[in-house]
Design a protein around this motif. Structure first.
Motif, PDB file in Angstrom:
ATOM      1  N   ALA A  24       0.821  -1.208   0.000  1.00 27.50           N
ATOM      2  CA  ALA A  24       0.000   0.000   0.000  1.00 27.50           C
ATOM      3  C   ALA A  24       0.855   1.258   0.000  1.00 27.50           C
ATOM      4  O   ALA A  24       1.990   1.272   0.481  1.00 27.50           O
ATOM      5  CB  ALA A  24      -0.926   0.001   1.210  1.00 27.50           C
ATOM      6  N   SER A  25       0.273   2.325  -0.528  1.00 29.51           N
ATOM      7  CA  SER A  25       0.920   3.631  -0.535  1.00 29.51           C
ATOM      8  C   SER A  25      -0.153   4.713  -0.519  1.00 29.51           C
ATOM      9  O   SER A  25      -1.332   4.441  -0.698  1.00 29.51           O
ATOM     10  CB  SER A  25       1.822   3.791  -1.760  1.00 29.51           C
ATOM     11  OG  SER A  25       1.072   3.733  -2.961  1.00 29.51           O
ATOM     12  N   GLY A  26       0.263   5.946  -0.309  1.00 27.44           N
ATOM     13  CA  GLY A  26      -0.678   7.052  -0.279  1.00 27.44           C
ATOM     14  C   GLY A  26      -1.288   7.282   1.088  1.00 27.44           C
ATOM     15  O   GLY A  26      -1.755   8.392   1.383  1.00 27.44           O
ATOM     16  N   SER A  27      -1.315   6.260   1.909  1.00 26.18           N
ATOM     17  CA  SER A  27      -1.833   6.315   3.255  1.00 26.18           C
ATOM     18  C   SER A  27      -1.311   5.105   4.002  1.00 26.18           C
ATOM     19  O   SER A  27      -0.689   4.229   3.397  1.00 26.18           O
ATOM     20  CB  SER A  27      -3.367   6.345   3.260  1.00 26.18           C
ATOM     21  OG  SER A  27      -3.867   6.544   4.571  1.00 26.18           O
ATOM     22  N   THR A  28      -1.571   5.030   5.288  1.00 25.99           N
ATOM     23  CA  THR A  28      -1.162   3.876   6.079  1.00 25.99           C
ATOM     24  C   THR A  28      -2.354   2.958   6.283  1.00 25.99           C
ATOM     25  O   THR A  28      -3.471   3.421   6.527  1.00 25.99           O
ATOM     26  CB  THR A  28      -0.586   4.300   7.434  1.00 25.99           C
ATOM     27  OG1 THR A  28      -1.517   5.169   8.099  1.00 25.99           O
ATOM     28  CG2 THR A  28       0.724   5.043   7.249  1.00 25.99           C
ATOM     29  N   ILE A  29      -2.115   1.649   6.207  1.00 30.00           N
ATOM     30  CA  ILE A  29      -3.213   0.702   6.296  1.00 30.00           C
ATOM     31  C   ILE A  29      -3.660   0.460   7.727  1.00 30.00           C
ATOM     32  O   ILE A  29      -4.689  -0.183   7.943  1.00 30.00           O
ATOM     33  CB  ILE A  29      -2.857  -0.651   5.638  1.00 30.00           C
ATOM     34  CG1 ILE A  29      -1.728  -1.355   6.414  1.00 30.00           C
ATOM     35  CG2 ILE A  29      -2.471  -0.446   4.177  1.00 30.00           C
ATOM     36  CD1 ILE A  29      -1.499  -2.783   5.973  1.00 30.00           C
ATOM     37  N   ASP A  30      -2.926   0.963   8.697  1.00 31.41           N
ATOM     38  CA  ASP A  30      -3.270   0.687  10.091  1.00 31.41           C
ATOM     39  C   ASP A  30      -4.601   1.282  10.520  1.00 31.41           C
ATOM     40  O   ASP A  30      -5.136   0.906  11.561  1.00 31.41           O
ATOM     41  CB  ASP A  30      -2.153   1.131  11.043  1.00 31.41           C
ATOM     42  CG  ASP A  30      -1.819   2.603  10.956  1.00 31.41           C
ATOM     43  OD1 ASP A  30      -0.867   3.021  11.646  1.00 31.41           O
ATOM     44  OD2 ASP A  30      -2.487   3.342  10.215  1.00 31.41           O
ATOM     45  N   ARG A  31      -5.163   2.187   9.733  1.00 31.34           N
ATOM     46  CA  ARG A  31      -6.447   2.784  10.055  1.00 31.34           C
ATOM     47  C   ARG A  31      -7.619   2.022   9.435  1.00 31.34           C
ATOM     48  O   ARG A  31      -8.779   2.389   9.668  1.00 31.34           O
ATOM     49  CB  ARG A  31      -6.496   4.246   9.608  1.00 31.34           C
ATOM     50  CG  ARG A  31      -6.510   4.449   8.109  1.00 31.34           C
ATOM     51  CD  ARG A  31      -6.482   5.925   7.757  1.00 31.34           C
ATOM     52  NE  ARG A  31      -5.217   6.546   8.135  1.00 31.34           N
ATOM     53  CZ  ARG A  31      -4.945   7.831   7.984  1.00 31.34           C
ATOM     54  NH1 ARG A  31      -5.864   8.645   7.469  1.00 31.34           N
ATOM     55  NH2 ARG A  31      -3.768   8.303   8.342  1.00 31.34           N
ATOM     56  N   TYR A  32      -7.340   0.983   8.635  1.00 28.68           N
ATOM     57  CA  TYR A  32      -8.381   0.270   7.906  1.00 28.68           C
ATOM     58  C   TYR A  32      -8.415  -1.212   8.227  1.00 28.68           C
ATOM     59  O   TYR A  32      -7.380  -1.844   8.443  1.00 28.68           O
ATOM     60  CB  TYR A  32      -8.168   0.379   6.391  1.00 28.68           C
ATOM     61  CG  TYR A  32      -8.037   1.764   5.835  1.00 28.68           C
ATOM     62  CD1 TYR A  32      -9.153   2.556   5.635  1.00 28.68           C
ATOM     63  CD2 TYR A  32      -6.789   2.263   5.469  1.00 28.68           C
ATOM     64  CE1 TYR A  32      -9.033   3.828   5.094  1.00 28.68           C
ATOM     65  CE2 TYR A  32      -6.660   3.530   4.928  1.00 28.68           C
ATOM     66  CZ  TYR A  32      -7.781   4.309   4.742  1.00 28.68           C
ATOM     67  OH  TYR A  32      -7.664   5.561   4.201  1.00 28.68           O
TER      68      TYR A  32
END
Length: 123
Positions: A24-32
């Motif tokens: 993933a990129s553009g954001s962190t996946i830890d919030r999803y």
């Protein structure tokens, strides 16, 4: 918006194993919560497995329960799907995506998908 790139697909004989990855990129996946989907020429894209944002809980479609293992590494911003005891019906294009809820596999970003990675299981 979260961008994802799937990788690791290939051709495997029935009974074999394969692990696909999602970067993933553009954001962190830890919030999803994150999920793996599968699409074939016969079926619409459907949820295969899902994992909560912290990785404490996991969900599996009945067809893969006991054979697949979903995991995540939030520090590396990656998602994985380990597939064991593979069957021909496991074949398809595998996609990863952020989801609102694991219970219904509703994508967080409507209409936004990666290119997927192709998994083919020979008889």
């Amino acid at each position: 918006q979260l961008e994802v790139v799937e990788s690791g697909g290939g051709l495997v004989q029935a009974g074999g194993s394969l692990t696909v990855s999602c970067t993933a990129s553009g954001s962190t996946i830890d919030r999803y919560s994150m999920a793996w989907f599968r699409q074939t020429s016969e079926k619409e894209r459907e949820g295969v497995s899902c994992i909560s944002w912290g990785g404490a809980t996991t969900y599996y479609a009945d067809s893969v329960e006991g054979r697949f293992t979903i995991s995540r590494d939030n520090a590396k911003n990656m998602l994985y799907l380990q597939m064991d005891s593979l069957k021909p019906e496991d074949s398809g294009m595998y996609y990863c995506a952020a989801v609102v809820d694991c219970w219904d596999y509703r994508p967080y970003y409507k209409g936004h998908w990666g290119k997927g990675t192709l998994v083919t299981i020979s008889p």
